[in-house]
Design a protein around this motif. Structure first.
Motif, PDB file in Angstrom:
ATOM      1  N   PHE A 543       0.499  -1.467   0.176  1.00 41.71           N
ATOM      2  CA  PHE A 543       0.240  -0.198  -0.345  1.00 41.71           C
ATOM      3  C   PHE A 543       1.090   1.416  -0.216  1.00 41.71           C
ATOM      4  O   PHE A 543       0.799   2.106  -1.211  1.00 41.71           O
ATOM      5  CB  PHE A 543      -0.927   0.320   1.260  1.00 41.71           C
ATOM      6  CG  PHE A 543      -1.778   1.057   1.470  1.00 41.71           C
ATOM      7  CD1 PHE A 543      -2.952   1.833   0.642  1.00 41.71           C
ATOM      8  CD2 PHE A 543      -1.331   1.725   2.507  1.00 41.71           C
ATOM      9  CE1 PHE A 543      -3.139   2.675   0.939  1.00 41.71           C
ATOM     10  CE2 PHE A 543      -1.687   3.318   2.238  1.00 41.71           C
ATOM     11  CZ  PHE A 543      -2.910   3.639   2.044  1.00 41.71           C
ATOM     12  N   LYS A 544       1.691   1.215   0.773  1.00 37.06           N
ATOM     13  CA  LYS A 544       2.442   2.229   0.733  1.00 37.06           C
ATOM     14  C   LYS A 544       3.233   2.819  -0.184  1.00 37.06           C
ATOM     15  O   LYS A 544       3.462   3.884  -0.495  1.00 37.06           O
ATOM     16  CB  LYS A 544       4.120   2.286   2.229  1.00 37.06           C
ATOM     17  CG  LYS A 544       4.426   3.624   2.883  1.00 37.06           C
ATOM     18  CD  LYS A 544       5.649   3.161   3.571  1.00 37.06           C
ATOM     19  CE  LYS A 544       6.363   4.257   4.020  1.00 37.06           C
ATOM     20  NZ  LYS A 544       7.279   4.309   4.926  1.00 37.06           N
ATOM     21  N   ALA A 545       4.187   2.053  -0.518  1.00 40.83           N
ATOM     22  CA  ALA A 545       4.845   1.694  -2.418  1.00 40.83           C
ATOM     23  C   ALA A 545       3.873   2.225  -3.426  1.00 40.83           C
ATOM     24  O   ALA A 545       3.988   3.134  -4.339  1.00 40.83           O
ATOM     25  CB  ALA A 545       5.105   0.160  -2.760  1.00 40.83           C
ATOM     26  N   LEU A 562       4.170  15.194   1.733  1.00 47.14           N
ATOM     27  CA  LEU A 562       3.147  14.634   1.304  1.00 47.14           C
ATOM     28  C   LEU A 562       2.637  13.568   1.986  1.00 47.14           C
ATOM     29  O   LEU A 562       1.393  13.180   2.355  1.00 47.14           O
ATOM     30  CB  LEU A 562       2.435  14.769   0.070  1.00 47.14           C
ATOM     31  CG  LEU A 562       2.285  15.866  -0.382  1.00 47.14           C
ATOM     32  CD1 LEU A 562       2.155  16.542  -2.444  1.00 47.14           C
ATOM     33  CD2 LEU A 562       0.803  16.720   0.085  1.00 47.14           C
ATOM     34  N   LEU A 563       3.533  12.601   2.051  1.00 45.81           N
ATOM     35  CA  LEU A 563       3.273  11.319   2.339  1.00 45.81           C
ATOM     36  C   LEU A 563       3.169  11.305   3.666  1.00 45.81           C
ATOM     37  O   LEU A 563       3.057  10.217   4.261  1.00 45.81           O
ATOM     38  CB  LEU A 563       4.913  10.688   1.997  1.00 45.81           C
ATOM     39  CG  LEU A 563       4.885  10.264   0.882  1.00 45.81           C
ATOM     40  CD1 LEU A 563       6.647   9.698   0.464  1.00 45.81           C
ATOM     41  CD2 LEU A 563       4.004   9.466   0.214  1.00 45.81           C
ATOM     42  N   ASP A 564       4.146  11.811   5.157  1.00 51.49           N
ATOM     43  CA  ASP A 564       3.889  12.153   6.406  1.00 51.49           C
ATOM     44  C   ASP A 564       2.696  12.590   6.424  1.00 51.49           C
ATOM     45  O   ASP A 564       2.134  12.323   7.192  1.00 51.49           O
ATOM     46  CB  ASP A 564       4.806  12.989   6.816  1.00 51.49           C
ATOM     47  CG  ASP A 564       6.475  13.652   6.628  1.00 51.49           C
ATOM     48  OD1 ASP A 564       6.521  11.711   6.591  1.00 51.49           O
ATOM     49  OD2 ASP A 564       6.579  13.758   7.053  1.00 51.49           O
ATOM     50  N   ALA A 565       1.527  13.257   5.627  1.00 49.20           N
ATOM     51  CA  ALA A 565       0.117  13.397   5.770  1.00 49.20           C
ATOM     52  C   ALA A 565      -1.167  12.242   5.553  1.00 49.20           C
ATOM     53  O   ALA A 565      -1.637  11.970   6.094  1.00 49.20           O
ATOM     54  CB  ALA A 565      -0.026  14.388   5.065  1.00 49.20           C
ATOM     55  N   TYR A 566      -0.883  12.001   4.086  1.00 41.89           N
ATOM     56  CA  TYR A 566      -1.191  10.538   3.844  1.00 41.89           C
ATOM     57  C   TYR A 566      -0.929   9.454   5.045  1.00 41.89           C
ATOM     58  O   TYR A 566      -1.786   8.788   4.971  1.00 41.89           O
ATOM     59  CB  TYR A 566      -0.906   9.873   2.533  1.00 41.89           C
ATOM     60  CG  TYR A 566      -1.087  11.743   1.287  1.00 41.89           C
ATOM     61  CD1 TYR A 566      -2.040  12.482   2.122  1.00 41.89           C
ATOM     62  CD2 TYR A 566      -1.115  11.364   0.472  1.00 41.89           C
ATOM     63  CE1 TYR A 566      -2.399  13.117   0.895  1.00 41.89           C
ATOM     64  CE2 TYR A 566      -1.335  12.096  -1.135  1.00 41.89           C
ATOM     65  CZ  TYR A 566      -2.021  13.276  -0.295  1.00 41.89           C
ATOM     66  OH  TYR A 566      -1.738  14.720  -1.494  1.00 41.89           O
ATOM     67  N   ALA A 571      -4.476   9.688   9.666  1.00 44.78           N
ATOM     68  CA  ALA A 571      -4.777   9.111   8.097  1.00 44.78           C
ATOM     69  C   ALA A 571      -5.114   8.113   8.283  1.00 44.78           C
ATOM     70  O   ALA A 571      -6.401   7.548   7.375  1.00 44.78           O
ATOM     71  CB  ALA A 571      -4.145   9.536   7.271  1.00 44.78           C
ATOM     72  N   LEU A 572      -3.996   7.085   8.011  1.00 43.74           N
ATOM     73  CA  LEU A 572      -4.505   5.891   7.804  1.00 43.74           C
ATOM     74  C   LEU A 572      -5.373   5.103   8.992  1.00 43.74           C
ATOM     75  O   LEU A 572      -6.290   4.175   8.079  1.00 43.74           O
ATOM     76  CB  LEU A 572      -2.804   5.124   8.097  1.00 43.74           C
ATOM     77  CG  LEU A 572      -1.823   5.436   7.588  1.00 43.74           C
ATOM     78  CD1 LEU A 572      -0.723   4.637   7.656  1.00 43.74           C
ATOM     79  CD2 LEU A 572      -2.098   5.179   6.029  1.00 43.74           C
ATOM     80  N   ASP A 610      -8.144   5.676  -0.971  1.00 44.09           N
ATOM     81  CA  ASP A 610      -8.970   6.525  -0.178  1.00 44.09           C
ATOM     82  C   ASP A 610      -8.849   6.432   0.652  1.00 44.09           C
ATOM     83  O   ASP A 610      -9.330   5.787   1.950  1.00 44.09           O
ATOM     84  CB  ASP A 610     -10.638   5.842  -0.916  1.00 44.09           C
ATOM     85  CG  ASP A 610     -11.388   6.964  -0.430  1.00 44.09           C
ATOM     86  OD1 ASP A 610     -11.371   8.075  -0.144  1.00 44.09           O
ATOM     87  OD2 ASP A 610     -12.682   6.421  -0.158  1.00 44.09           O
ATOM     88  N   GLY A 611      -8.171   7.666   1.295  1.00 47.08           N
ATOM     89  CA  GLY A 611      -8.290   8.417   2.588  1.00 47.08           C
ATOM     90  C   GLY A 611      -9.107  10.086   3.046  1.00 47.08           C
ATOM     91  O   GLY A 611      -9.606   9.995   1.607  1.00 47.08           O
ATOM     92  N   PRO A 612      -8.210  10.363   4.357  1.00 48.47           N
ATOM     93  CA  PRO A 612      -9.073  12.330   4.047  1.00 48.47           C
ATOM     94  C   PRO A 612      -8.663  12.595   3.441  1.00 48.47           C
ATOM     95  O   PRO A 612      -8.818  13.546   3.551  1.00 48.47           O
ATOM     96  CB  PRO A 612      -8.277  11.993   5.854  1.00 48.47           C
ATOM     97  CG  PRO A 612      -8.654  10.591   6.492  1.00 48.47           C
ATOM     98  CD  PRO A 612      -7.345   9.490   5.766  1.00 48.47           C
ATOM     99  N   ARG A 613      -7.323  12.336   3.386  1.00 53.28           N
ATOM    100  CA  ARG A 613      -6.923  14.186   2.212  1.00 53.28           C
ATOM    101  C   ARG A 613      -6.570  13.150   0.415  1.00 53.28           C
ATOM    102  O   ARG A 613      -7.405  13.458  -0.476  1.00 53.28           O
ATOM    103  CB  ARG A 613      -5.123  14.691   2.182  1.00 53.28           C
ATOM    104  CG  ARG A 613      -5.281  15.261   3.873  1.00 53.28           C
ATOM    105  CD  ARG A 613      -4.566  16.246   3.876  1.00 53.28           C
ATOM    106  NE  ARG A 613      -3.211  16.663   2.298  1.00 53.28           N
ATOM    107  CZ  ARG A 613      -2.428  17.472   3.052  1.00 53.28           C
ATOM    108  NH1 ARG A 613      -2.058  17.631   3.883  1.00 53.28           N
ATOM    109  NH2 ARG A 613      -2.253  18.141   0.855  1.00 53.28           N
TER     110      ARG A 613
END
Length: 648
Positions: A543-545, A562-566, A571-572, A610-613
């Protein structure tokens, strides 16, 4: 082909230097105090590690409040490496200094050793000669302790064990490149045919060199596909002949800022010669670009080359011929990923060479070399599409650049590159760091270019020619994620959507992006797929990749933010992943989508994150209703908070 190997070079792998900042999910302490409660003390030292060329992580754990970090390689400061974790593919002796207001401490030294498998950067290319003439096949590769073995028609050729082979015997040639490193995997080149022609043929350029951008220290390859017999090549930089660059591919190994300029090639034989049009090569220093100041400087350099009409503020959202637009929502969303006219300054031969060089440099500085290379690959695909589908509204020169607002190091403005199957946004000094919406498509998704320049769209692993796959990183990440999800029956059942998909859900239409601000994303948990929290470790890694396959197309600092936020824990906890089957009854994201008799069986294969952001979709789309209809790849990346920089 000629490799200009001007100094020792160690391959750093396919991953750009990644600067991994600690996000909310990576806190090394429970308190958030900004004040130093005690002098720093290291509790976990960075460890030495060996890499096969991919990025490895260095990590330090320290106590003490208000900590800051600075990593060093071979005693030199590494710009931007200011987090407790740092990912790198660069060999050397690394250490970190941890500081706060009460003192500092230096870590132990961790040695990073890089011993990559061989990587081929320029393939041998097919050739045609007349009787008694010789052709030169060459491969350009990097790695440790390389050796070579050439083959003709599958049989090893005695004593043909160099990077080049000169021969006049017809057949299919390839070379296997191996490394003397224990455990290194050998790699075989593509096959290149040598034909012996009955009569001489004048040279003609089938596929000219393409503009590109690279980071200094990486490999740059300029290549031409030409037809004719007994061909000879000469490469030129800014009109000056480049010594030793006398093959169909010129490999800069590694590229330096001195290589920046306009490059072209002359192809000749006894019947005449033909020259390609000059194309810009942009070489950025490591860490250059990505920030507002650098992008504004590059934008203003472009504006200085333009005529008045090319930089007069547009009177309408769909205006063409000018790069300047007022910073309004109506202007920013008046784009389309369909073929045809796009607002902004057309990147075609109406621009002078100086203007084109400035435009390509702006794209490279704003998007980073990886983003610029992605744009170039999609434009290359569109050139194939225009030729194969006879679509005069498509082609590599049907892409446009637009600026919204006045480029500035401090005030808000934005940049947009748009065209068929492409939209890239970059917002600066806006409420949110913006890289979306981003639309990436590849039509065709995969093809091989023969020596004649002809593109074969039904290619597979055994097809002769140079392969192209603009969205291979994204496709491979999606395929790996769906495979991981389906490894568990319960996870697969939760992730599988019952809907059928023939279009992206959140992509704009041909009229632009009118739904922005009124778009309704799914809510709750029903119909959204499987929750990230249900995934096991391998599924979470996949998923992360997959997320990174889109986000890492941006400059390193923005990508990491952006990765830190997502990927933050909170968020996860509200993130879902889903897939849908293709027409054949299962999801099919294979690497050669149009090989075989029934490619449309893959049509409808769909992946959504599909996440919060974060919102990412990837779809295999069909070009028609028949089973033999070709398919292509389409994707969209949106940020529910930061589209268009959250400016409007």
């Amino acid at each position: 082909m000629h490799a200009l190997n001007r100094r020792p070079f160690l391959l750093l792998g396919c991953s750009a230097l990644a600067l991994a900042a600690c996000g909310p999910h990576d806190k090394l302490r429970d308190d958030d105090d900004d004040e130093a409660a005690a002098a720093p003390a290291i509790t976990v030292q960075p460890a030495s590690v060996q890499s096969d060329g991919a990025a490895v992580e260095l990590r330090v754990v320290a106590t003490g409040g208000g900590l800051s970090y600075q990593w060093y390689r071979d005693e030199a400061v590494v710009a931007g490496a200011t987090a407790a974790r740092h990912a790198t593919a660069v060999a050397g002796a690394w250490h970190v200094v941890v500081r706060n207001a009460l003192g500092e401490v230096r870590s132990a030294t961790a040695v990073v050793t890089v011993s990559p498998d061989p990587v081929i950067h320029a393939q041998p290319l097919a050739a045609s000669v007349t009787a008694s003439q010789l052709a030169l096949f060459t491969v350009a590769a990097t790695g440790v302790g390389l050796s070579y073995q050439w083959y003709r028609d599958g049989l090893a050729l005695p004593h043909a064990r160099g990077a080049s082979l000169r021969t006049g015997t017809a057949g299919a040639y390839h070379v296997v490149v191996a490394s003397d490193r224990d455990g290194a995997a050998a790699v075989a080149s593509a096959s290149a045919a040598l034909t012996v022609a009955a009569a001489a043929e004048a040279p003609a350029i089938a596929t000219p060199p393409a503009a590109q951008a690279v980071i200094a220290g990486r490999v740059a390859v300029l290549a031409v596909a030409a037809t004719g017999t007994d061909l000879r090549y000469a490469w030129f930089q800014d009109g000056r002949a480049v010594a030793g660059a006398d093959g169909p591919a010129c490999v800069l190994l590694p590229a330096t800022t001195a290589d920046q300029g306009a490059w072209h090639v002359v192809v000749r034989n006894g019947l005449g010669e033909v020259a390609s049009a000059p194309v810009p090569l942009t070489v950025l220093e490591a860490g250059e670009g990505g920030d507002a100041a650098a992008a504004a400087s590059a934008a203003n350099e472009l504006l200085a080359t333009l005529r008045s009409a090319q930089k007069t503020e547009a009177a309408a959202p769909d205006a063409t011929g000018t790069v300047r637009f007022a910073a309004t929502l109506a202007n920013a969303r008046a784009w389309s990923a369909a073929s045809g006219a796009h607002h902004g300054l057309r990147l075609d031969d109406t621009l002078s060479l100086a203007q084109r060089r400035a435009a390509e440099r702006l794209i490279a500085v704003a998007l980073g070399p990886g983003g610029a290379a992605l744009v170039a690959r999609i434009r290359q695909a569109d050139a194939v599409y225009a030729d194969q589908w006879r679509d005069a509204a498509a082609g590599a020169d049907r892409y446009s650049l637009a600026l919204f607002g006045t480029p500035s190091a401090t005030a808000a403005w934005a940049l947009q590159v748009s065209g068929h199957q492409l939209l890239v946004n970059r917002a600066y000094n806006t409420p949110q760091a913006g890289a979306t919406p981003m639309v990436l498509g590849a039509r065709p998704p995969h093809w091989a270019v023969a020596a004649s320049g002809a593109a074969r769209l039904d290619d597979d692993a055994g097809t002769e020619g140079v392969p192209h796959a603009p969205l291979e990183a994204q496709r491979a990440a999606v395929a790996a994620l769906v495979q991981a999800l389906r490894a568990s029956a319960s996870v697969a059942s939760a992730a599988r959507l019952s809907d059928s998909f023939d279009a992206l859900v959140m992509a704009p239409d041909a009229a632009g992006d009118p739904a922005y601000r009124s778009v309704s994303y799914p809510g709750g948990s029903s119909g959204r797929g499987v929750a990230h929290g249900r995934l096991d470790a391998s599924q979470k890694a996949a998923f992360k990749a997959a997320v990174a396959a889109w986000v890492r197309t941006q400059p390193a600092e923005l990508a990491q933010a952006l990765l830190d936020a997502y990927l933050a824990r909170d968020a996860l906890a509200a993130t879902y992943v889903a897939y849908a089957d293709g027409a054949g009854g299962s999801p099919d994201f294979g690497p050669w989508p149009n090989a075989g008799a029934r490619p449309s069986r893959a049509a409808g294969s769909y992946l959504r994150i599909d996440g919060p952001r974060v919102w990412i979709e990837f779809l295999v789309r069909s070009e028609g209703a028949s089973a033999s209809a070709r398919v292509y790849h389409a994707s969209v990346w949106r940020d529910k908070v930061a589209d268009y920089g959250a400016r409007y």
